[in-house]
Scaffold this active site. Structure first.
Site, short mmCIF file in Angstrom:
data_model
loop_
_atom_site.label_atom_id
_atom_site.label_comp_id
_atom_site.label_asym_id
_atom_site.label_seq_id
_atom_site.Cartn_x
_atom_site.Cartn_y
_atom_site.Cartn_z
N VAL A 10 0.87 -1.17 0.00
CA VAL A 10 0.00 0.00 0.00
C VAL A 10 0.91 1.22 0.00
CG1 VAL A 10 -2.02 -1.05 1.09
CG2 VAL A 10 -0.20 -0.09 2.52
N SER A 11 0.45 2.29 -0.64
CA SER A 11 1.34 3.42 -0.86
C SER A 11 1.17 4.57 0.12
CB SER A 11 1.16 3.96 -2.28
OG SER A 11 -0.19 4.32 -2.50
N THR A 12 0.07 4.61 0.89
CA THR A 12 -0.15 5.75 1.78
C THR A 12 -0.21 5.32 3.24
OG1 THR A 12 -2.57 5.61 1.72
CG2 THR A 12 -1.50 6.87 -0.03
N GLN A 15 -3.73 4.27 4.37
CA GLN A 15 -4.10 2.88 4.09
C GLN A 15 -3.46 1.95 5.11
OE1 GLN A 15 -2.71 2.83 0.00
NE2 GLN A 15 -4.79 2.55 -0.74
#
Length: 224
Positions: A10-12, A15
């Site tokens: 996941v990138s954030t 999240q």
């Protein structure tokens, strides 16, 4: 060949904190592995990490397991969890996911590089994804250039005489006064250097509190 690494990304940070995306990815990977009789030897996660580079702790560990022969395949929910770059994807295919190497499988795209058809689909999807991103980038660049040509504010430092207020340019009373003096002096025939000196005598300075330079005066009077 069924020893499989389940890779999740996941990138954030949002999240990561909520965990919904992580849990959803893991559930899909486990269901896929059960359906196709794959043994998940390890689930590896890169949390809050972008796919712009392959230098991610989790991914590097996964690749190391493939390289050492401790796993035979890498399983992801979607191809963009692995990489968003066609160049990086090409490197991964050449170095790891060759016909005689490890397998790459994606749940959403139904990719399985153990077959020639799976490898073809992988290359096509990667190329289309790159094309979409480059097209969006070109459109954004063209739109910004058009706004500049129309004299519209496109972000960054506000030009002298204005202030950025919530994304809009508003006239600054003091700086507008300086601009008017500079243009009046220029219209009277003074050189750029003399205008800079005159503004200094009247107590006018740049935003940083320094004396104006001739080059700055040139830009100020040119925009009038």
């Amino acid at each position: 060949m069924n020893r499989t690494i389940a890779y999740i990304r996941v990138s954030t940070d949002k999240q990561v904190e909520h965990g919904v995306s992580l849990e959803a990815q893991q559930a899909k990977l486990e269901a896929y592995a059960k359906l196709y009789d794959l043994e998940i030897v390890e689930t590896i996660t890169d949390a809050g990490v972008s796919a712009k580079t392959l230098e991610r702790p989790g991914l590097q560990r996964a690749l190391g397991l493939l390289r050492s022969g401790k796993a035979d395949a890498l399983l992801v929910v979607k191809l963009d969890r692995l990489t968003r770059s066609v160049a990086d994807l090409g490197c991964l295919i050449d170095d790891y996911f060759t016909p005689n190497g490890a397998a790459l499988m994606s749940v959403s795209e139904q990719i399985d590089t153990r077959t020639a058809a799976g490898r073809l689909i992988l290359n096509i999807l990667g190329s289309v994804s790159q094309w979409e991103r480059e097209t969006i980038s070109e459109r954004t660049r063209d739109a910004m250039q058009h706004k500049k040509e129309q004299g519209e504010y496109t972000g960054g430092h506000a030009p002298y005489g204005f202030q950025n207020q919530d994304g809009e340019l508003k006239e600054d009373a003091v700086e507008q006064q300086v601009l008017q003096h500079a243009r009046t002096l220029r219209a009277a025939g003074l050189s750029l250097r003399k205008i800079a000196i005159e503004l200094g005598k009247r107590g006018f300075t740049t935003r940083k509190g320094k004396a104006f330079l001739p080059a700055q005066i040139s830009r100020m009077v040119a925009n009038g």
